[in-house]
Scaffold this active site. Structure first.
Site, PDB file in Angstrom:
ATOM      1  CG  ASN A 147      -0.235   0.058   2.534  1.00 33.88           C
ATOM      2  OD1 ASN A 147       0.995   0.105   2.577  1.00 33.88           O
ATOM      3  ND2 ASN A 147      -0.982   0.017   3.622  1.00 33.88           N
ATOM      4  CD  GLU A 184       0.009   0.648   7.375  1.00 37.92           C
ATOM      5  OE1 GLU A 184       0.295   0.764   6.167  1.00 37.92           O
ATOM      6  OE2 GLU A 184      -0.285  -0.445   7.891  1.00 37.92           O
TER       7      GLU A 184
END
Ligand code: GLP
Length: 234
Positions: A127, A134
């Site tokens: 991702n 993140e």
């Protein structure tokens, strides 16, 4: 940001190894190190070499919250097993997953302050995460505790014998800290990284939705990929 495409993972790891050697020749003493399957071949090359790290310092990117350094799935254990027990460093720092958040954040930021990183090695998540930053993590972030995304949990749980044991939180070096490294190498191998590499290679402005995209603003960042990871940018 410079992108090097090699045919195989072996060739790409060799290229990264050569950059390591060159940085050492130029006086690098503090190495920011990464875990995951990606750097393993590079670590094997370092182990097989006569490079001497007995005066060097390593500072790792991240650690699972709640895991002791002796836990076989902790990143501290990984580093000992894959590198440090074969190639001793003078000092090795990895976040302590057992410390409470305030203690660990302050402790790790202090370590980073005292040991500016000469060469930072990075992998990349599917991702687009780097370390455990993140998507959505602030580009100004220092060391912090982060809730792992569902996609990261799905990808990383394969490493755990009992998948339910995988922690859902981690301590991670922040994106601003990573950017302070003098030189950065990011490695990515395999088709499963192709979309993340395409996003990174084609982004025009660094975007917090793609954490790795901060690297386009670094003065000395090199992305080294194999043909499979480059398959969407050819
Ligand atoms: C984890 C680590 C990252 C690493 C990523 C990719 O999420 N926190 O630092 O880059 O995994 O792992 P792999 O190299 O196994 O694909």
């Amino acid at each position: 940001m410079n992108i090097i495409i090699e045919q195989t993972k072996e060739d790409a790891s060799q290229k990264a190894y050569e950059i390591f050697c060159e940085a050492i020749e130029n006086g690098a003493k503090v190495f920011g190190l990464a875990t995951g399957s990606t750097p393993e071949m590079l670590y094997d090359k370092i182990i097989a070499s006569d490079l001497d790290f007995s005066n060097a310092i390593s500072v790792n990117l991240d650690e699972y919250v709640g895991l002791a350094g002796t836990h076989p799935h902790s990143y501290q254990y990984y580093m000992k097993d894959k590198l440090f027990k074969h190639k001793p460093f003078k000092e090795c720092y990895v976040p302590n997953g057992l410390n409470d958040e305030a203690t660990e954040v302050a402790r790790y930021d202090q370590i980073l302050e005292e040991h500016p990183i000469d060469l930072q090695l990075l992998g990349i998540g599917q991702n687009g995460h780097i370390a455990f930053n993140e998507p959505g993590t602030s580009f100004d972030s220092l060391t912090h505790k982060i809730k792992l995304t569902e996609s990261t949990i799905q990808v990383n749980k394969r490493f755990f014998v009992n998948e339910d044991e995988m922690p859902h939180y981690a301590y991670s070096m922040g994106l601003a800290s990573i950017m302070k490294a003098k030189k950065i190498i990011l490695l990515a191998f395999g088709e499963e990284k192709a979309q993340a590499i395409k996003d990174l290679a084609t982004v025009e402005t660094a975007d917090e939705a793609i954490p790795a995209s901060i690297l386009i603003n670094h003065p000395d960042a090199t992305i080294i990929v194999d043909a499979a990871a480059a398959s969407l940018i050819k």
